[in-house]
Design a protein around this motif. Structure first.
Motif, PDB file in Angstrom:
ATOM      1  N   PHE A  88      60.276  31.277  21.416  1.00 49.33           N
ATOM      2  CA  PHE A  88      60.553  30.078  20.632  1.00 49.33           C
ATOM      3  C   PHE A  88      61.949  30.199  20.048  1.00 49.33           C
ATOM      4  O   PHE A  88      62.525  31.277  20.001  1.00 49.33           O
ATOM      5  CB  PHE A  88      59.512  29.876  19.529  1.00 49.33           C
ATOM      6  CG  PHE A  88      59.611  30.880  18.416  1.00 49.33           C
ATOM      7  CD1 PHE A  88      60.339  30.604  17.274  1.00 49.33           C
ATOM      8  CD2 PHE A  88      58.986  32.106  18.521  1.00 49.33           C
ATOM      9  CE1 PHE A  88      60.434  31.533  16.256  1.00 49.33           C
ATOM     10  CE2 PHE A  88      59.068  33.036  17.506  1.00 49.33           C
ATOM     11  CZ  PHE A  88      59.800  32.754  16.377  1.00 49.33           C
ATOM     12  N   ASP A  89      62.462  29.059  19.597  1.00 48.85           N
ATOM     13  CA  ASP A  89      63.825  29.049  19.049  1.00 48.85           C
ATOM     14  C   ASP A  89      64.066  27.761  18.310  1.00 48.85           C
ATOM     15  O   ASP A  89      63.989  26.704  18.913  1.00 48.85           O
ATOM     16  CB  ASP A  89      64.825  29.167  20.199  1.00 48.85           C
ATOM     17  CG  ASP A  89      66.258  29.220  19.724  1.00 48.85           C
ATOM     18  OD1 ASP A  89      66.558  30.084  18.888  1.00 48.85           O
ATOM     19  OD2 ASP A  89      67.070  28.403  20.181  1.00 48.85           O
ATOM     20  N   PRO A  90      64.420  27.737  17.121  1.00 45.06           N
ATOM     21  CA  PRO A  90      64.255  28.713  16.044  1.00 45.06           C
ATOM     22  C   PRO A  90      62.884  28.557  15.427  1.00 45.06           C
ATOM     23  O   PRO A  90      62.113  27.699  15.828  1.00 45.06           O
ATOM     24  CB  PRO A  90      65.345  28.331  15.061  1.00 45.06           C
ATOM     25  CG  PRO A  90      65.447  26.834  15.204  1.00 45.06           C
ATOM     26  CD  PRO A  90      65.164  26.564  16.682  1.00 45.06           C
ATOM     27  N   HIS A 116      71.437  33.354  25.854  1.00 46.49           N
ATOM     28  CA  HIS A 116      70.049  33.819  25.732  1.00 46.49           C
ATOM     29  C   HIS A 116      69.123  32.767  26.335  1.00 46.49           C
ATOM     30  O   HIS A 116      69.408  31.580  26.308  1.00 46.49           O
ATOM     31  CB  HIS A 116      69.686  34.041  24.273  1.00 46.49           C
ATOM     32  CG  HIS A 116      70.120  35.372  23.744  1.00 46.49           C
ATOM     33  ND1 HIS A 116      69.247  36.252  23.169  1.00 46.49           N
ATOM     34  CD2 HIS A 116      71.328  35.973  23.702  1.00 46.49           C
ATOM     35  CE1 HIS A 116      69.886  37.346  22.792  1.00 46.49           C
ATOM     36  NE2 HIS A 116      71.167  37.187  23.108  1.00 46.49           N
ATOM     37  N   ASN A 117      67.989  33.220  26.869  1.00 47.36           N
ATOM     38  CA  ASN A 117      67.031  32.289  27.455  1.00 47.36           C
ATOM     39  C   ASN A 117      66.571  31.222  26.467  1.00 47.36           C
ATOM     40  O   ASN A 117      66.395  30.066  26.840  1.00 47.36           O
ATOM     41  CB  ASN A 117      65.826  33.052  28.012  1.00 47.36           C
ATOM     42  CG  ASN A 117      66.173  33.792  29.277  1.00 47.36           C
ATOM     43  OD1 ASN A 117      66.863  33.269  30.145  1.00 47.36           O
ATOM     44  ND2 ASN A 117      65.693  35.013  29.392  1.00 47.36           N
ATOM     45  N   GLU A 118      66.369  31.607  25.200  1.00 53.47           N
ATOM     46  CA  GLU A 118      65.916  30.632  24.210  1.00 53.47           C
ATOM     47  C   GLU A 118      66.929  29.504  24.022  1.00 53.47           C
ATOM     48  O   GLU A 118      66.552  28.355  23.836  1.00 53.47           O
ATOM     49  CB  GLU A 118      65.659  31.305  22.853  1.00 53.47           C
ATOM     50  CG  GLU A 118      64.518  32.283  22.855  1.00 53.47           C
ATOM     51  CD  GLU A 118      64.929  33.658  23.364  1.00 53.47           C
ATOM     52  OE1 GLU A 118      64.037  34.496  23.487  1.00 53.47           O
ATOM     53  OE2 GLU A 118      66.118  33.894  23.645  1.00 53.47           O
ATOM     54  N   HIS A 119      68.189  29.828  24.076  1.00 54.90           N
ATOM     55  CA  HIS A 119      69.244  28.817  23.944  1.00 54.90           C
ATOM     56  C   HIS A 119      69.129  27.803  25.076  1.00 54.90           C
ATOM     57  O   HIS A 119      69.210  26.582  24.861  1.00 54.90           O
ATOM     58  CB  HIS A 119      70.619  29.495  23.947  1.00 54.90           C
ATOM     59  CG  HIS A 119      71.753  28.550  23.776  1.00 54.90           C
ATOM     60  ND1 HIS A 119      72.445  28.024  24.845  1.00 54.90           N
ATOM     61  CD2 HIS A 119      72.311  28.020  22.669  1.00 54.90           C
ATOM     62  CE1 HIS A 119      73.389  27.218  24.400  1.00 54.90           C
ATOM     63  NE2 HIS A 119      73.326  27.199  23.088  1.00 54.90           N
ATOM     64  N   THR A 120      68.928  28.300  26.296  1.00 55.36           N
ATOM     65  CA  THR A 120      68.796  27.408  27.451  1.00 55.36           C
ATOM     66  C   THR A 120      67.517  26.591  27.371  1.00 55.36           C
ATOM     67  O   THR A 120      67.531  25.367  27.554  1.00 55.36           O
ATOM     68  CB  THR A 120      68.803  28.231  28.755  1.00 55.36           C
ATOM     69  OG1 THR A 120      70.008  28.988  28.806  1.00 55.36           O
ATOM     70  CG2 THR A 120      68.684  27.342  29.980  1.00 55.36           C
ATOM     71  N   LEU A 121      66.384  27.251  27.076  1.00 52.64           N
ATOM     72  CA  LEU A 121      65.106  26.547  27.033  1.00 52.64           C
ATOM     73  C   LEU A 121      65.040  25.528  25.905  1.00 52.64           C
ATOM     74  O   LEU A 121      64.311  24.530  26.000  1.00 52.64           O
ATOM     75  CB  LEU A 121      63.956  27.547  26.907  1.00 52.64           C
ATOM     76  CG  LEU A 121      63.727  28.417  28.132  1.00 52.64           C
ATOM     77  CD1 LEU A 121      62.704  29.507  27.828  1.00 52.64           C
ATOM     78  CD2 LEU A 121      63.285  27.572  29.317  1.00 52.64           C
ATOM     79  N   PRO A 150      69.703  37.937  35.261  1.00 45.51           N
ATOM     80  CA  PRO A 150      68.838  37.914  34.082  1.00 45.51           C
ATOM     81  C   PRO A 150      69.635  37.733  32.799  1.00 45.51           C
ATOM     82  O   PRO A 150      70.727  38.266  32.642  1.00 45.51           O
ATOM     83  CB  PRO A 150      68.169  39.287  34.098  1.00 45.51           C
ATOM     84  CG  PRO A 150      68.258  39.747  35.508  1.00 45.51           C
ATOM     85  CD  PRO A 150      69.531  39.149  36.044  1.00 45.51           C
ATOM     86  N   ALA A 151      69.070  36.956  31.881  1.00 49.11           N
ATOM     87  CA  ALA A 151      69.669  36.733  30.561  1.00 49.11           C
ATOM     88  C   ALA A 151      68.760  37.370  29.520  1.00 49.11           C
ATOM     89  O   ALA A 151      67.565  37.502  29.737  1.00 49.11           O
ATOM     90  CB  ALA A 151      69.815  35.238  30.294  1.00 49.11           C
ATOM     91  N   PRO A 152      69.301  37.772  28.376  1.00 47.28           N
ATOM     92  CA  PRO A 152      68.456  38.358  27.332  1.00 47.28           C
ATOM     93  C   PRO A 152      67.444  37.357  26.800  1.00 47.28           C
ATOM     94  O   PRO A 152      67.720  36.167  26.711  1.00 47.28           O
ATOM     95  CB  PRO A 152      69.441  38.751  26.234  1.00 47.28           C
ATOM     96  CG  PRO A 152      70.791  38.687  26.841  1.00 47.28           C
ATOM     97  CD  PRO A 152      70.708  37.747  28.001  1.00 47.28           C
ATOM     98  N   THR A 153      66.261  37.857  26.468  1.00 48.73           N
ATOM     99  CA  THR A 153      65.207  37.076  25.829  1.00 48.73           C
ATOM    100  C   THR A 153      64.829  37.791  24.547  1.00 48.73           C
ATOM    101  O   THR A 153      64.646  39.004  24.555  1.00 48.73           O
ATOM    102  CB  THR A 153      63.972  36.962  26.743  1.00 48.73           C
ATOM    103  OG1 THR A 153      64.343  36.292  27.936  1.00 48.73           O
ATOM    104  CG2 THR A 153      62.847  36.194  26.066  1.00 48.73           C
ATOM    105  N   ALA A 154      64.699  37.055  23.468  1.00 50.20           N
ATOM    106  CA  ALA A 154      64.349  37.675  22.193  1.00 50.20           C
ATOM    107  C   ALA A 154      62.990  38.338  22.273  1.00 50.20           C
ATOM    108  O   ALA A 154      62.081  37.852  22.925  1.00 50.20           O
ATOM    109  CB  ALA A 154      64.333  36.629  21.082  1.00 50.20           C
ATOM    110  N   CYS A 155      62.868  39.449  21.627  1.00 51.87           N
ATOM    111  CA  CYS A 155      61.621  40.182  21.534  1.00 51.87           C
ATOM    112  C   CYS A 155      60.918  39.687  20.284  1.00 51.87           C
ATOM    113  O   CYS A 155      61.147  40.202  19.193  1.00 51.87           O
ATOM    114  CB  CYS A 155      61.932  41.675  21.463  1.00 51.87           C
ATOM    115  SG  CYS A 155      60.475  42.693  21.412  1.00 51.87           S
ATOM    116  N   THR A 156      60.095  38.650  20.416  1.00 48.11           N
ATOM    117  CA  THR A 156      59.536  37.956  19.270  1.00 48.11           C
ATOM    118  C   THR A 156      58.726  38.872  18.370  1.00 48.11           C
ATOM    119  O   THR A 156      58.713  38.715  17.168  1.00 48.11           O
ATOM    120  CB  THR A 156      58.674  36.770  19.732  1.00 48.11           C
ATOM    121  OG1 THR A 156      59.476  35.961  20.578  1.00 48.11           O
ATOM    122  CG2 THR A 156      58.179  35.953  18.565  1.00 48.11           C
ATOM    123  N   GLY A 157      58.051  39.862  18.916  1.00 39.69           N
ATOM    124  CA  GLY A 157      57.282  40.787  18.097  1.00 39.69           C
ATOM    125  C   GLY A 157      58.158  41.665  17.232  1.00 39.69           C
ATOM    126  O   GLY A 157      57.714  42.246  16.257  1.00 39.69           O
TER     127      GLY A 157
END
Length: 178
Positions: A88-90, A116-121, A150-157
């Motif tokens: 998710f973001d933000p 980052h993937n979240e930025h794109t999604l 591959p782009a970085p994805t936030a580690c939500t946990g």
């Protein structure tokens, strides 16, 4: 295989906190090898459920998680390894603020940086985004462009992997763990 996984778990926790990145490298390499072994044993497809930071193709914080299990699986399986993460973001999430924490805290995650993937999604209307995991593939269709790296994805946990000011703990003592 179960005894091996138990031994690997205890071995990973034998690394002192000062060697957290090596603990994570060992853990994710072992988990990637275990998943590949299950795939060879069972054949077909395997669903691996884990935190984004462990199944990603590339880590978003190499200092703490240098090589996620997904990078090992991608190296072994190539385009046959498909990572479908949740993000998710933000927003605000209950999460461990760092690797030594015993209790989650409420953390507010700011918008992801470009790349980052979240930025794109975040640019896609939610009703227009879906994926069928039965047919998901990283193999491009004939005549299609190659997939982006591959782009970085936030580690939500563990949202602290997106360095402050992006993550700001909002409470510490009132969060429920149950």
């Amino acid at each position: 295989m179960i005894a091996t996984a138990i031994a690997q778990g205890f071995t990973a926790y034998a690394f002192p906190d000062e060697q957290f990145s090596e603990r994570m490298r060992y853990r994710d390499r072992a988990r990637g090898a275990d998943t590949a072994r299950w795939l060879r044993h069972e054949g077909g497809r395997v669903l691996l459920a884990s935190n984004n930071g462990h199944i990603a193709y590339t880590g978003d914080n190499p200092e703490e998680c240098p090589e996620p299990a997904g990078s090992f699986l991608c190296a072994r399986r190539g385009a046959d390894y498909v990572n479908i993460g949740l993000t998710f973001d933000p927003g605000t999430v209950n999460a461990l603020p760092d690797f030594t924490a015993q209790r989650p805290e409420s953390c507010t995650v700011a918008p992801a940086p470009a790349g980052h993937n979240e930025h794109t999604l975040d640019k896609v209307r939610h009703r227009d985004f879906s994926i069928d995991p039965r047919t998901a593939s990283r193999r491009p269709a004939p005549g299609s462009p190659r997939p982006a790296p591959p782009a970085p994805t936030a580690c939500t946990g563990r949202p602290t992997l997106r360095k402050p000011p992006s993550v700001v703990p909002t409470t510490s003592s009132s969060t429920s763990t149950g």
